[in-house]
Design a protein around this motif. Structure first.
Motif, PDB file in Angstrom:
ATOM      1  N   ILE A  66       0.837  -1.198   0.000  1.00 44.47           N
ATOM      2  CA  ILE A  66       0.000   0.000   0.000  1.00 44.47           C
ATOM      3  C   ILE A  66       0.871   1.246   0.000  1.00 44.47           C
ATOM      4  O   ILE A  66       0.633   2.213  -0.747  1.00 44.47           O
ATOM      5  CB  ILE A  66      -0.963  -0.008   1.201  1.00 44.47           C
ATOM      6  CG1 ILE A  66      -1.978  -1.152   1.065  1.00 44.47           C
ATOM      7  CG2 ILE A  66      -1.678   1.331   1.327  1.00 44.47           C
ATOM      8  CD1 ILE A  66      -2.858  -1.356   2.284  1.00 44.47           C
ATOM      9  N   ALA A  67       1.914   1.248   0.832  1.00 40.50           N
ATOM     10  CA  ALA A  67       2.814   2.398   0.882  1.00 40.50           C
ATOM     11  C   ALA A  67       3.532   2.595  -0.452  1.00 40.50           C
ATOM     12  O   ALA A  67       3.743   3.732  -0.893  1.00 40.50           O
ATOM     13  CB  ALA A  67       3.825   2.214   2.014  1.00 40.50           C
ATOM     14  N   GLU A  68       3.901   1.504  -1.111  1.00 44.44           N
ATOM     15  CA  GLU A  68       4.530   1.615  -2.428  1.00 44.44           C
ATOM     16  C   GLU A  68       3.584   2.250  -3.444  1.00 44.44           C
ATOM     17  O   GLU A  68       3.980   3.108  -4.244  1.00 44.44           O
ATOM     18  CB  GLU A  68       4.965   0.225  -2.915  1.00 44.44           C
ATOM     19  CG  GLU A  68       6.186  -0.332  -2.214  1.00 44.44           C
ATOM     20  CD  GLU A  68       6.556  -1.713  -2.714  1.00 44.44           C
ATOM     21  OE1 GLU A  68       5.731  -2.335  -3.433  1.00 44.44           O
ATOM     22  OE2 GLU A  68       7.652  -2.188  -2.400  1.00 44.44           O
ATOM     23  N   LEU A  69       2.335   1.823  -3.423  1.00 46.73           N
ATOM     24  CA  LEU A  69       1.357   2.391  -4.344  1.00 46.73           C
ATOM     25  C   LEU A  69       1.196   3.890  -4.108  1.00 46.73           C
ATOM     26  O   LEU A  69       1.190   4.698  -5.050  1.00 46.73           O
ATOM     27  CB  LEU A  69       0.015   1.679  -4.184  1.00 46.73           C
ATOM     28  CG  LEU A  69      -1.157   2.248  -4.993  1.00 46.73           C
ATOM     29  CD1 LEU A  69      -0.891   2.144  -6.488  1.00 46.73           C
ATOM     30  CD2 LEU A  69      -2.458   1.537  -4.628  1.00 46.73           C
ATOM     31  N   LEU A  70       1.078   4.291  -2.839  1.00 45.85           N
ATOM     32  CA  LEU A  70       0.884   5.705  -2.528  1.00 45.85           C
ATOM     33  C   LEU A  70       2.134   6.521  -2.850  1.00 45.85           C
ATOM     34  O   LEU A  70       2.033   7.705  -3.210  1.00 45.85           O
ATOM     35  CB  LEU A  70       0.486   5.863  -1.061  1.00 45.85           C
ATOM     36  CG  LEU A  70      -0.829   5.191  -0.671  1.00 45.85           C
ATOM     37  CD1 LEU A  70      -1.160   5.460   0.793  1.00 45.85           C
ATOM     38  CD2 LEU A  70      -1.968   5.642  -1.575  1.00 45.85           C
TER      39      LEU A  70
END
Length: 356
Positions: free
Chosen positions: A123-127
């Motif tokens: 999720i952090a990578e996507l954001l």
């Protein structure tokens, strides 16, 4: 338009391999403390702000609040419920708390029956790929899935009673200077978009008063604020038009989506990992303790959400950290406009998110 990742927001794993908390989660709940605690655990290390319906029995509220980690806090309680305007107020207050108490880049709005289907690292990578951009699936009215384009939701005064719509059949004037829009309440907003929503709410009491008597305001108020240039000038340029939620609508007329039981696992995993979908789903709904435990166990194991699988993922992230030379922006899925049939209810006059 994609923004570069600021140096102080670089996605570097912490000492235990967990990513930086680039996301804050506002969770609207009214039942099932056991699932709420499981959800909060799966969202680690993201800060979580929990709103519990004021009508929920005190013993249930106490069970929700008891034992929460330091990164989670309970919000002041409002009398929320199906199709009530107080759902909007709880959303706004969640954004306000997240903005005042964290420096996250994004804020997500979830319900207490949601669950991640991607690790906090993913999720952090996507954001990190979308700093300054929001994820939402909204339509300017007329909405193609709503009766009469959705204008009846606004033109007439409404009340929700016992999951039924009460409408005063006397039309009223619509506010001027607003781009009316609608869509799912579930979304992930860039920080400055969440701030713009809070500011518009605080500075426009006339619009708040108007929307109090609209139908399912949580699907139109924030959407209309975001779509209106005088409130959010560059929204269209900073929007990824997609839903990050898998919702198991089954084609039947329902006021809320069904529970995701083991029968939904193949479809759920396919939608999560299908390479034809440019932006992966990272959340899903609905889940509840007892009925969907087996599905949650599969998700925990498959996506390293909790327990030994998560510990191993973070161990590997932590071991890889010394090899990283300076701030780096991980590559991740690219966002684009794609059909999200699962995210829109088939019923034209019912809430599309089914928060209950």
């Amino acid at each position: 338009m994609r923004s570069a990742l600021p140096e102080n927001q670089a996605l570097l794993p912490s000492d235990d391999g967990a990513p930086d908390a680039t996301l804050a989660c506002v969770v609207l709940a009214h039942a099932d403390p056991t699932h709420l605690h499981r959800l909060v655990d799966a969202l680690d290390p993201f800060p979580v702000f929990v709103h519990c319906d004021a009508r929920t029995p005190d013993e249930v509220y106490d069970a929700m609040a008891d034992g929460l980690p330091a990164r989670a806090r309970m919000m002041s309680r409002l009398r929320t419920g199906w199709a009530r305007f107080e759902n909007v107020e709880a959303e706004i207050e969640g954004y306000r708390l997240a903005l005042e108490t964290t420096d996250v880049t994004h804020v997500a709005l979830l319900t207490g029956s949601d669950y991640p289907i991607a690790s906090s690292v993913e999720i952090a990578e996507l954001l990190a790929e979308h700093v300054g951009e929001s994820f939402a699936y909204l339509h300017a009215l007329p909405h193609p899935e709503w009766r009469a384009g959705g204008y009846g939701r606004l033109r007439y005064r409404h009340w929700a009673w016992n999951k039924r719509m009460l409408r005063l059949p006397v039309p009223r004037r619509l506010p001027t200077g607003v781009v009316f829009a609608g869509g799912s309440q579930l979304k992930v907003l860039a920080r400055h978009h969440a701030q713009a929503v809070v500011d518009a709410y605080d500075q426009n009491p006339d619009l708040v008063a108007f929307w109090r008597r609209s139908w399912v305001a949580d699907e139109t108020f924030v959407a209309s604020i975001l779509k209106t240039p005088r409130f959010v000038p560059h929204w269209e340029d900073e929007l990824v038009t997609t839903s990050l939620w898998f919702i198991g609508w089954d084609g039947r007329r329902r006021k809320s989506p069904p529970w995701l039981t083991t029968e939904a696992v193949p479809a759920l995993l396919t939608r999560r990992t299908d390479p034809r979908i440019p932006t992966d789903h990272v959340f899903a709904r609905k889940f509840t303790t007892g009925t969907t435990d087996d599905v949650l166990d599969v998700l925990d194991d498959r996506f390293a959400l909790r327990g030994p699988a998560r510990d191993e993922l973070r161990r590997r992230m932590s071991a890889a950290a010394p090899a990283m030379s300076g701030p780096q922006v991980p590559s991740g899925p690219q966002g684009s406009s794609v059909p999200q049939d699962e995210s829109v209810a088939p019923s034209v006059d019912l809430p599309t998110t089914g928060v209950r």
